[in-house]
Design a protein around this motif. Structure first.
Motif, mmCIF file in Angstrom:
data_model
loop_
_atom_site.group_PDB
_atom_site.id
_atom_site.type_symbol
_atom_site.label_atom_id
_atom_site.label_comp_id
_atom_site.label_asym_id
_atom_site.label_seq_id
_atom_site.Cartn_x
_atom_site.Cartn_y
_atom_site.Cartn_z
ATOM 1 N N ALA A 98 19.181 -61.243 11.870
ATOM 2 C CA ALA A 98 18.471 -59.982 11.697
ATOM 3 C C ALA A 98 17.068 -60.057 12.289
ATOM 4 N N ALA A 99 16.410 -61.207 12.116
ATOM 5 C CA ALA A 99 15.067 -61.369 12.672
ATOM 6 C C ALA A 99 15.102 -61.353 14.192
ATOM 7 N N ALA A 100 16.052 -62.086 14.787
ATOM 8 C CA ALA A 100 16.118 -62.170 16.246
ATOM 9 C C ALA A 100 16.451 -60.823 16.874
ATOM 10 N N LEU A 101 17.461 -60.148 16.348
ATOM 11 C CA LEU A 101 17.868 -58.876 16.936
ATOM 12 C C LEU A 101 16.860 -57.766 16.632
ATOM 13 N N GLY A 102 16.249 -57.806 15.459
ATOM 14 C CA GLY A 102 15.230 -56.813 15.143
ATOM 15 C C GLY A 102 14.015 -56.941 16.049
ATOM 16 N N PHE A 103 13.575 -58.168 16.285
ATOM 17 C CA PHE A 103 12.426 -58.366 17.176
ATOM 18 C C PHE A 103 12.788 -58.014 18.610
ATOM 19 N N GLY A 104 13.999 -58.366 19.037
ATOM 20 C CA GLY A 104 14.431 -57.985 20.377
ATOM 21 C C GLY A 104 14.485 -56.479 20.551
ATOM 22 N N ARG A 105 14.907 -55.772 19.503
ATOM 23 C CA ARG A 105 14.926 -54.306 19.546
ATOM 24 C C ARG A 105 13.516 -53.747 19.667
ATOM 25 N N ALA A 106 12.571 -54.362 18.965
ATOM 26 C CA ALA A 106 11.182 -53.896 19.021
ATOM 27 C C ALA A 106 10.574 -54.129 20.396
ATOM 28 N N VAL A 107 10.851 -55.284 21.005
ATOM 29 C CA VAL A 107 10.287 -55.591 22.317
ATOM 30 C C VAL A 107 10.860 -54.673 23.394
ATOM 31 N N GLY A 108 12.154 -54.357 23.302
ATOM 32 C CA GLY A 108 12.818 -53.637 24.375
ATOM 33 C C GLY A 108 12.700 -52.137 24.344
ATOM 34 N N ASP A 109 12.190 -51.557 23.261
ATOM 35 C CA ASP A 109 12.128 -50.093 23.212
ATOM 36 C C ASP A 109 11.020 -49.574 24.121
ATOM 37 N N ALA A 110 11.331 -48.535 24.870
ATOM 38 C CA ALA A 110 10.360 -47.952 25.803
ATOM 39 C C ALA A 110 9.903 -46.562 25.393
ATOM 40 N N LEU A 111 10.764 -45.784 24.738
ATOM 41 C CA LEU A 111 10.458 -44.374 24.522
ATOM 42 C C LEU A 111 9.394 -44.169 23.443
ATOM 43 N N ILE A 112 9.472 -44.914 22.349
ATOM 44 C CA ILE A 112 8.480 -44.757 21.275
ATOM 45 C C ILE A 112 7.075 -45.115 21.760
ATOM 46 N N PRO A 113 6.869 -46.271 22.414
ATOM 47 C CA PRO A 113 5.524 -46.532 22.964
ATOM 48 C C PRO A 113 5.087 -45.494 23.983
ATOM 49 N N LEU A 114 6.031 -45.021 24.797
ATOM 50 C CA LEU A 114 5.681 -44.036 25.820
ATOM 51 C C LEU A 114 5.203 -42.727 25.198
ATOM 52 N N MET A 115 5.818 -42.313 24.097
ATOM 53 C CA MET A 115 5.502 -41.025 23.488
ATOM 54 C C MET A 115 4.333 -41.090 22.512
ATOM 55 N N LEU A 116 4.094 -42.253 21.898
ATOM 56 C CA LEU A 116 3.161 -42.292 20.768
ATOM 57 C C LEU A 116 1.989 -43.253 20.921
ATOM 58 N N ALA A 117 2.050 -44.206 21.859
ATOM 59 C CA ALA A 117 1.015 -45.241 21.909
ATOM 60 C C ALA A 117 -0.228 -44.822 22.685
ATOM 61 N N GLY A 118 -0.195 -43.727 23.414
ATOM 62 C CA GLY A 118 -1.378 -43.241 24.107
ATOM 63 C C GLY A 118 -1.479 -43.596 25.568
ATOM 64 N N ASN A 119 -0.728 -44.618 26.047
ATOM 65 C CA ASN A 119 -0.662 -44.981 27.466
ATOM 66 C C ASN A 119 -2.031 -45.307 28.060
ATOM 67 N N ALA A 120 -2.874 -45.984 27.281
ATOM 68 C CA ALA A 120 -4.174 -46.430 27.789
ATOM 69 C C ALA A 120 -4.045 -47.876 28.255
ATOM 70 N N VAL A 121 -4.399 -48.129 29.521
ATOM 71 C CA VAL A 121 -4.302 -49.481 30.072
ATOM 72 C C VAL A 121 -5.562 -50.244 29.696
#
Length: 296
Positions: A209-232
């Motif tokens: 559960a830890a390995a797959l949960g962390f892998g899911r968090a690293v690989g998601d693109a849409l949530i960071p794209l929509m909510l993180a602000g996209n500031a470099v």
């Protein structure tokens, strides 16, 4: 005397065909992963040979000045993933304990159904609802734009929670079935059996559960794209905007596929590939290292 039919010879042939089909599928999957790795390595190799890797690993991203540093985005990826995982994992373990005996049976059944339904909700729905509700709430409570590390972290936690819960819940159900008589013989109540017998026996499920949960968090693109602000920029607090590698790849690849900025995306892909491969290797190591008696 009843007639005894000779054993069928078709079963071994069928089993052999199924075994070969599975072996071919595994080989095809391994070949596909190796092809992706070679593809990324070929396009990333010139950065190592020409010394450009140091420029790519710098914190400055300014395509106008031919500066393509991805260090700030790599830091944002790991910061967002680790923080979301740090919230989702203990919460998922608590939900599994509730589902398997610490909560009322009827409520636990309803909660299990809700968790399963959460896996069917498209990621864009999470992002859209959060942009309309959570982001204004964060903006009103803390100031700023609301599109921040905090907003993306909370929604990403909700997104990976079903992965943690469903993997660990299946393991806990299996372990509880094997240890029920032992716990009863020791005089343990349901709560004590869960905490001191079932949960320690779910070592494989906890790591999976830890390995797959962390892998899911690293690989998601849409949530960071929509909510993180996209500031470099390197985020310094939970209220700062950020751009993880996944959303950076999506933005640049969708707007420009001919410039040097696009070429630098292969380094981003190699980082993400190595992280995902490391997570899967850790999961395989845990499964190999776990005794046979502990596996479901």
């Amino acid at each position: 005397m009843p007639h005894v039919f000779p054993p069928s010879r078709r079963a071994p042939r069928g089993e052999a065909l199924v075994r070969r089909a599975f072996q071919a599928s595994g080989f095809a999957a391994l070949l596909a992963v190796a092809t992706v790795f070679v593809f990324l390595a070929v396009f990333t190799l010139p950065m190592f040979t020409s010394g450009g890797i140091f420029a790519v690993l710098s914190p400055t991203w300014n395509p106008v000045r031919n500066q393509f540093g991805i260090l700030s985005m790599a830091a944002a990826t790991f910061g967002l993933s680790l923080s979301a995982f740090a919230l989702a994992y203990p919460l998922g373990v608590g939900v599994c304990l509730f589902l398997n005996g610490l909560g009322p049976r009827r409520v636990a059944g309803m909660l299990r159904t809700v968790v399963r339904l959460m896996t069917a909700v498209p990621t864009v729905v999470y992002g859209f609802v959060a942009a309309a509700t959570l982001v204004p709430a964060v903006r009103g409570a803390f100031g700023g734009s609301g599109f921040s590390w905090l907003s993306a972290m909370l929604v990403l936690t909700l997104l990976i929670l079903p992965t943690v819960v469903l993997i660990l819940d299946g393991e806990m159900v299996a372990v509880a079935g094997r240890t029920r008589l032992t716990a009863a013989a020791l005089g343990l109540g349901q709560g004590a059996a869960l905490l001191f017998v079932v949960l320690p026996g779910c070592r494989r499920g906890l790591f999976a559960a830890a390995a797959l949960g962390f892998g899911r968090a690293v690989g998601d693109a849409l949530i960071p794209l929509m909510l993180a602000g996209n500031a470099v920029a390197l985020p310094r607090s939970l209220l700062d905007s950020m751009r993880p590698l996944t959303s950076h790849i999506a933005l640049v690849a969708a707007t420009d596929s001919t410039s040097l900025a696009y070429a630098s995306l292969f380094a981003c892909g190699m980082i993400l590939f190595c992280v995902t491969a490391g997570v899967n290797l850790a999961l395989a190591w845990v499964r190999r290292d776990t005794p046979r008696g502990d596996q479901a």
